[in-house]
Design an enzyme around this catalytic site. Structure first.
Site, mmCIF file in Angstrom:
data_model
loop_
_atom_site.group_PDB
_atom_site.id
_atom_site.type_symbol
_atom_site.label_atom_id
_atom_site.label_comp_id
_atom_site.label_asym_id
_atom_site.label_seq_id
_atom_site.Cartn_x
_atom_site.Cartn_y
_atom_site.Cartn_z
ATOM 1 N N LYS A 1 0.844 -1.196 0.000
ATOM 2 C CA LYS A 1 0.000 0.000 0.000
ATOM 3 C C LYS A 1 0.877 1.243 0.000
ATOM 4 C CE LYS A 1 -1.744 2.653 3.161
ATOM 5 N NZ LYS A 1 -1.715 3.995 2.561
ATOM 6 N N CYS B 1 13.379 10.390 7.182
ATOM 7 C CA CYS B 1 13.359 9.905 8.560
ATOM 8 C C CYS B 1 14.740 10.008 9.202
ATOM 9 C CB CYS B 1 12.844 8.471 8.617
ATOM 10 S SG CYS B 1 13.662 7.375 7.462
ATOM 11 N N GLU C 1 10.055 14.815 15.937
ATOM 12 C CA GLU C 1 10.374 14.793 14.520
ATOM 13 C C GLU C 1 9.473 15.802 13.809
ATOM 14 O OE1 GLU C 1 9.540 11.119 12.436
ATOM 15 O OE2 GLU C 1 11.410 11.318 11.328
ATOM 16 N N GLU D 1 10.539 0.551 10.059
ATOM 17 C CA GLU D 1 11.490 1.663 9.883
ATOM 18 C C GLU D 1 10.744 2.926 10.262
ATOM 19 O OE1 GLU D 1 14.536 1.406 9.283
ATOM 20 O OE2 GLU D 1 14.782 -0.554 8.319
#
Lengths: 496, 285
Positions: free
Chosen positions: A203, A311, A408, A277
């Site tokens: 997806k 990331c 983040e 991840e």
């Protein structure tokens, strides 16, 4: 060189370095044959989804690119059944034959590289310079690399995962990927899975589904057996259906730590294998003996590459106090030369923020940074009227407790923190629940190796940043997730 | 007049010391014939937290040692255990009612397992690490590193079971908090005495005795624990709940599985709690 006293506005007109203007150099989008609507790719063919469908837009212009099908639980079930059926023959096929299909895919990606790059920039907002020179070549490289593993799996885990030394595929892999590197993340997921003999239901992110659907066409051109790769588009609900499907043997996810946690919870008590991840808050540590101009390039690449939608972005600059002023001066000067704008312009350094939602989050966290007392700075730059834009930004005077130093942001926002000793640098770098990546800039080899050994992070870039290669394992410590992608290690998540 | 024997108080093993449970609680342990043997310490939430704190404090020093040194320490545990094998054989017979031959096999296997892992300490990086041939002028290599503090639920077998789950975790540089076999906790504490006299730094292994359903949830949800080994959890629903709790800070989880303890272990007992660190550096003149 140029002095800092000259006011920016005047300077941009008088300083020869920045007064130089670029003629527009747009890449043509004619190479991309956009359809008005796209279906799901199940069992080798495009089919309608039973959900209501959604639109994907160009974040640089807010123009609607296409209508995309939304996969419901029933559609996902259909895809998983197709993958299960295909698994029987695909897993039994000789590795050398499986490898040939992956080599074919790698070659077709190279053949259609320009088309893929333009489509990626259109749908994602990233500069064509990056999609053309980084993303797409690395995608092809991943398929080429893992193609060669398909007939060598007994050498991949010579120790034998379970002592046996006879590695076997897990079955059907449910894979959910993010919007920051749509095609590259697809390659990271699909190439090793297929090489090991698994079949996949993937997806893509709801804001960037188009290159995955073009990849489906590539699978058709490669005559990949039906059902080996299935692509289901949709948002969170579709992702949950993929991850939660009882006949999925392996879940691979790249995305936020929050969703990663939810996935880890949802697979508890099942026999599903998982690799995750997740997020990061990487420290990029610059020591006083660093080659400063190279370090500044590394800092810029670390946080402004792909609009900071990375990331492993170097979002915390840890700079030794004695050189902080010099580094900041040079960093600001360099930032003034960054060109923000049309992703399809070949001279663009920073493209569009991927979505309105993401732009809101970046704005909110930046405002919190100001409220908490950090000093905000961006170079003067004209942002387009339409689309989602955020200027490259740095925050100085940031403390460990500031939210911009802990959370983040996933945008072109850098927090600058100072340190005095290597020990302090390591302590500050490790002071985060994340542990994905880190950077070290120093001329002293023994110091680099010591700091690298002390950092709790899965990837450490010394005197470079944001390097990727299919042969190199990538993945995090702590709350940045588990498992590795890339290299021989990347096969472990797909073998029993 | 016959002499009354000196009976041992079995306590917990935390930070290299043998404290009682801070809760002041104990539970009765019977021998294989159903006779009273001892009151074992029943560890509490606070004991679990103290043990995690001790394991975290020990992690930097233990993981920072050379693999050669860690291997020697694990080997020394085997040496000391060899010297006390009679005591362990007697304890196993008394706790589980096994035959002398079976007790001997179990002690032999435990000693040999420690020696096997001792030898892995300085080889695991060579087997699981890599030199990565990236397409560019970079030196790029990957090496394993320990995950940190690992919480372990040990299987029923108090000696071979404990050795089998603890040795792989500490050989690779992790530190651990282990909940000993609930039905047979005493031998695990005697084994802790071996570890305490084997140059193993205090805090590297911490042994709790008591109720798994009571203690394990605190360890599974503890934010300073990096990994969770559920080998000894026999209730699937509890195992699921613990895995859910472990997701909060994305602990590395090893699910419960039946295992032949006498067989040569697979490497995944070590690799589950190892991270891979990849370091890049440019190459050039």
């Amino acid at each position: 060189m140029a002095d800092a006293e000259v006011p920016q506005r005047t300077r941009s007109r008088t300083d020869p370095a920045t007064a130089f203007t670029y003629a527009p150099a747009p890449e043509s989008r004619a190479i991309v044959d956009l359809r008005s609507s796209y279906g799901l790719f199940i069992d080798g063919v495009f089919v309608d989804g039973s959900g209501s469908g959604f639109k994907t837009i160009n974040p640089a212009t807010e123009e609607v690119l296409a209508q995309v099908a939304e996969a419901t639980e029933a559609d996902v079930d259909r895809a998983v059944r197709a993958a299960r059926k295909a698994f029987r023959s695909w897993s039994r096929m000789k590795g050398s034959e499986r490898g040939k299909y992956l080599f074919r895919i790698a070659r077709i990606i190279q053949e259609r590289a320009r088309e893929l790059a333009v489509l990626e920039s259109l749908d994602n907002g990233k500069p064509i310079r990056e999609s053309r020179d980084v993303d797409v070549p690395t995608v092809a490289a991943h398929f080429f690399y893992y193609a060669g593993w398909a007939d060598k799996l007994e050498f991949a885990l010579p120790e034998g995962r379970n002592g046996g030394g006879d590695p076997r595929p897990l079955g059907v892999a449910g894979q959910v990927i993010p919007w920051n590197f749509p095609l590259l993340m697809l390659a990271w997921k699909i190439a090793p899975a297929l090489a090991c003999g698994n079949t996949v239901v993937l997806k893509p992110a709801e804001t960037t589904p188009l290159t995955a659907l073009l990849f489906a066409e590539i699978c058709q051109q490669a005559d990949l057996p039906p059902g080996v790769v299935n692509i289901v588009t949709g948002a969170g609900e579709t992702g949950r259906a993929v991850v939660g499907h009882p006949d999925v043997d392996k879940v691979a996810f790249t995305g936020s730590t929050e969703v990663g946690r939810a996935i880890a919870r949802s697979v508890a008590g099942t026999s599903k294998k998982v690799t995750l991840e997740l997020g990061g808050k990487a420290a990029n540590i610059v020591f006083d003996d660093a080659p400063i101009d190279q370090a500044v390039e590394g800092i810029v690449n670390g946080i402004f590459f792909n609009q900071g939608h990375v990331c492993c972005a170097g979002s915390r600059l840890l700079v030794q106090e004695s050189i902080a002023e010099d580094v900041l001066h040079r960093l600001k000067r360099r930032m003034k030369t960054l060109r923000v704008g049309d992703p399809l312009d070949k001279n663009t350094d920073i493209g569009a923020i991927n979505s309105a939602e993401q732009l809101t989050r970046i704005r909110e966290l930046s405002e919190i940074g100001e409220q908490e007392g950090a000093g905000r700075w961006s170079p003067a730059c004209d942002l387009p009227d339409r689309g989602f834009w955020f200027p490259p930004t740095i925050f100085t005077g940031v403390s460990q407790a500031h939210r911009i130093a802990r959370e983040e942001i996933f945008g072109p926002v850098l927090s600058v923190i100072t340190f005095r000793t290597p020990k302090e640098a390591v302590e500050k770098a490790n002071n985060t629940p994340y542990g994905l990546s880190a950077g070290i800039w120093s001329d002293k080899g023994s110091r680099i190796l010591w700091v690298a050994s002390q950092l709790r992070a899965g990837v450490v870039w010394s005197n470079t940043f944001n390097r990727f290669d299919p042969a190199s394992p990538f993945g995090g410590y702590k709350e940045s997730g588990y498992g590795r992608e890339g290299g021989r290690h990347g096969l472990e998540g797909y073998l029993r | 007049m016959s002499r009354a024997d000196i009976r041992k108080t079995y306590k917990l093993y935390i930070g290299g010391a043998f404290p009682r449970s801070e809760s002041g609680r104990s539970f009765m342990v019977e021998d294989a014939k159903g006779a009273f043997w001892a009151n074992a310490s029943r560890a509490s939430r606070k004991d679990a937290r103290d043990a995690v704190k001790a394991a975290r404090a020990a992690f930097g020093g233990w993981s920072g040692r050379t693999a050669y040194n860690r291997g020697q320490v694990v080997y020394r545990i085997a040496e000391v255990l060899e010297g006390r094998r009679d005591q362990f054989e007697a304890e196993l017979r008394r706790s589980e009612g096994v035959t002398p031959a079976k007790a001997r096999t179990s002690v032999d296997a435990s000693i040999d397992r420690l020696v096997w892992y001792a030898g892995w300490a300085d080889k695991i990086a060579q087997v699981t690490g890599a030199a990565n041939p990236v397409a560019g002028p970079y030196f790029n290599h990957s090496a394993p590193e320990p995950s940190g503090v690992i919480a372990v639920a040990a299987p029923k077998d108090p000696l071979l079971g404990l050795v089998s789950v603890v040795a792989p975790v500490i050989t690779t540089g992790n530190t651990c908090v282990v909940i000993a076999s609930e039905p047979h906790p005493l031998t695990s504490i005697t084994l802790a005495e071996v570890m305490a006299t084997s140059d193993l730094p205090g805090g590297v292994v911490n042994v709790l005795t008591g109720s798994v359903p009571e203690i394990a949830p605190w360890l599974a949800s503890h934010m300073d624990v990096n990994g969770l080994d559920l080998t000894g959890v026999t209730d699937p629903e509890l195992a699921r709940e613990l895995e859910v709790a472990a997701a909060e800070n994305l602990k590395r989880v090893r699910r419960p599985a039946e295992e032949d303890l006498l067989a040569t272990p697979a490497l995944d007992r070590m690799t589950t709690f190892l991270e891979t660190k990849t370091v890049w550096h440019p190459m050039g003149l």
